[in-house]
Design an enzyme around this catalytic site. Structure first.
Site, PDB file in Angstrom:
ATOM      1  CG  ASP A   1     -12.158  -6.784  -4.080  1.00 54.43           C
ATOM      2  OD1 ASP A   1     -12.104  -7.062  -5.892  1.00 54.43           O
ATOM      3  OD2 ASP A   1     -12.911  -7.417  -3.350  1.00 54.43           O
TER       4      ASP A   1
ATOM      5  CB  CYS B   1      34.687  19.220  -7.923  1.00 59.68           C
ATOM      6  SG  CYS B   1      34.168  20.894  -7.715  1.00 59.68           S
TER       7      CYS B   1
END
Length: 507
Positions: free
Chosen positions: A75, A421
């Site tokens: 704010d 892999c």
């Protein structure tokens, strides 16, 4: 700080009232929470005079800057301007967005609270950098809530944002969120693949915690776990290209794994194709399983093509420490471009980091403790800017600011050629489809891969490594389909934990 790269995962909103903070020092609480894993901080103080607010904001900014975390002020735009923090958060009853932008300039972050579809759309159209959605549940820290909207209300807003073309605007939710419900809130609120939450905002869960650092690590774990389904859904929806430059031994296996997780595979080792393939929105896997001068040249060219196109690249330095040829290849690749993810076992990651280690073939025997492995992974992530996956009985994933361990998987994965892999292939699909948070994308690929392995290993038709492989591919596909259909029960098997990591000097 680039405001487009802010991580909203664990969003700390401060509260200085005695009922929440007690007699603790706010700056110390924020320091601990950020150290534990809070990724952004909002200083909220509606009652202190301006001089006191500026003084506190400066102290907090010193902490957040030290840790590379943004500080926003709630704010009080004038306070944010004076201290020079990264931005503000404004509510529906605070200063108008347009006025705040004039005061702050274009480079500062402005977040806006929204508790309805109309408020959310208005804020996005005005130019908000992110939205704070809620209140999700009733809370004692914010008395002026307009309504309690629950996870169904959050989901409705997310769906509306996606339909209106605002899917790219980050969103967090707030209100009654803690470690017991954070994961469920993220999963239940998701409107994925179109739009999901980018994080949770908490007050009491950190400010009132006895150990804010430990509490932040738990929330970081919850948030990471809660976003995993979003990644899997994104892959299922996008069918991203997984371009594999890999060894001949695993090409067929990798292609089948890519299909199972929802990707579109292509096995293309000729780099002249890379520039065109990089434009298709997928990811590249560079697997160093077979090293030749011509192969290395192709890897460098493809890496640079994907870097130029902004596409993710996953690097698997297979057997990096086994020979001088491989060690030199690592140096060449690291100096030739940027990797999005680097995945390897302990000895491979040590070699990439620059340690002198010996390695027999592509296998790895672990000699480091979990804290040492976590420190190594974070150090390499910090040095390269990549997310690092250090595989083993316990896997470590780090992007330098967040480091997690994963304790899923099955021993059959180490008894079949090419599973490491194909993990790279799986991760490539995730990072191609979910680019907003590479660590979460990599984590999702790892967890999906290893839980599928656990499920496959206990099937009645699996008697060993040979029968495991087809069952594993089946389970990868099954988990993907379950998740795409909204069934994420499999996630309960995930064993993820955020880690506290010591400084790199002991890596």
């Amino acid at each position: 700080m680039d405001k487009t790269k802010v991580n909203y995962g664990v969003y700390l909103v401060t509260d200085s009232t005695p009922a929440i903070l007690g007699n603790k020092d706010l700056t110390s609480v924020v320091e601990a929470a950020v150290r534990g894993g809070a990724t952004i901080v909002q200083y909220r103080d509606k009652h202190s005079d301006r001089e006191a607010a500026v003084r506190t904001a400066r102290a907090l900014l010193a902490v957040t800057r030290r840790h590379g975390v943004p500080l926003l002020v709630n704010d009080r735009v004038d306070v944010a301007v004076e201290v020079g923090c990264e931005g503000v958060h404004i509510g529906q009853d605070d200063m108008a967005y347009e006025e705040a932008r004039k005061l702050l300039g274009p480079d500062k972050i402005i977040g806006v609270t929204a508790s309805s579809i109309q408020e959310a759309l208005k804020a996005c159209e005005a130019g908000a950098d992110y939205l704070g959605l809620g209140t999700v549940y009733a809370t004692q820290t914010k008395k002026d809530t307009k309504s309690i909207i629950g996870t169904a209300g959050i989901r409705s807003i997310l769906q509306a944002l996606s339909a209106a073309g605002h899917a790219a605007i980050p969103t967090v939710c707030i209100g009654g969120i803690n470690s017991s419900n954070a994961t469920a809130v993220l999963v239940e609120s998701s409107a994925a693949p179109a739009k999901s939450l980018d994080g949770i905002a908490v007050v009491s869960a950190l400010v009132a915690a006895e150990d804010p650092a430990a509490a932040a690590r738990v929330l970081l774990t919850n948030v990471a776990m809660g976003r995993v389904p979003d990644v899997v859904k994104a892959v299922a929806a996008a069918t991203p290209l997984s371009h594999n430059m890999t060894n001949l031994v695993v090409q067929n296996f990798a292609a089948n794994v890519a299909l199972a997780v929802g990707a579109s595979p292509i096995m293309a080792n000729y780099a002249e194709e890379a520039a065109d393939l990089a434009k298709l929105g997928g990811a590249l896997v560079i697997n160093m399983g077979t090293v030749t001068p011509e192969g290395l040249k192709n890897h460098v060219q493809a890496l640079q093509a994907y870097n130029a196109a902004g596409g993710p690249v996953v690097y698997d330095p297979v057997g990096a420490g086994a020979t001088a040829i491989r060690r030199n290849a690592v140096k060449t690749l690291l100096s030739s471009g940027h990797f999005t993810v680097i995945k390897g076992n302990e000895r491979e990651i040590q070699t990439v980091y620059g340690s002198s280690v010996s390695q027999r073939g592509v296998d790895s025997s672990s000699s480091l403790t979990i804290p040492q492995r976590a420190t190594l992974a974070r150090a390499l992530a910090r040095r390269t800017g990549a997310v690092v996956i250090l595989t083993g009985k316990t896997d470590i994933v780090s992007d330098a600011s967040r480091t997690l361990r994963v304790d899923n998987g099955h021993e059959f994965l180490s008894q079949v050629t090419g599973t490491g892999c194909t993990l790279g292939t799986t991760v490539s699909a995730m990072v191609a489809a979910f680019r907003s948070d590479v660590l979460v994308a990599a984590l999702a690929g790892l967890v999906l891969f290893e839980i599928a392995a656990e499920r496959a290993a206990v099937r009645d038709d699996v008697r060993g490594p040979g029968t495991f492989v087809p069952a594993f591919i089946d389970e990868l596909s099954a988990v993907r389909k379950e998740t795409a259909g909204g069934n994420v029960a499999w996630l309960a098997k995930a064993r993820i934990e955020a880690l506290e990591v010591v400084e790199e000097e002991s890596a």
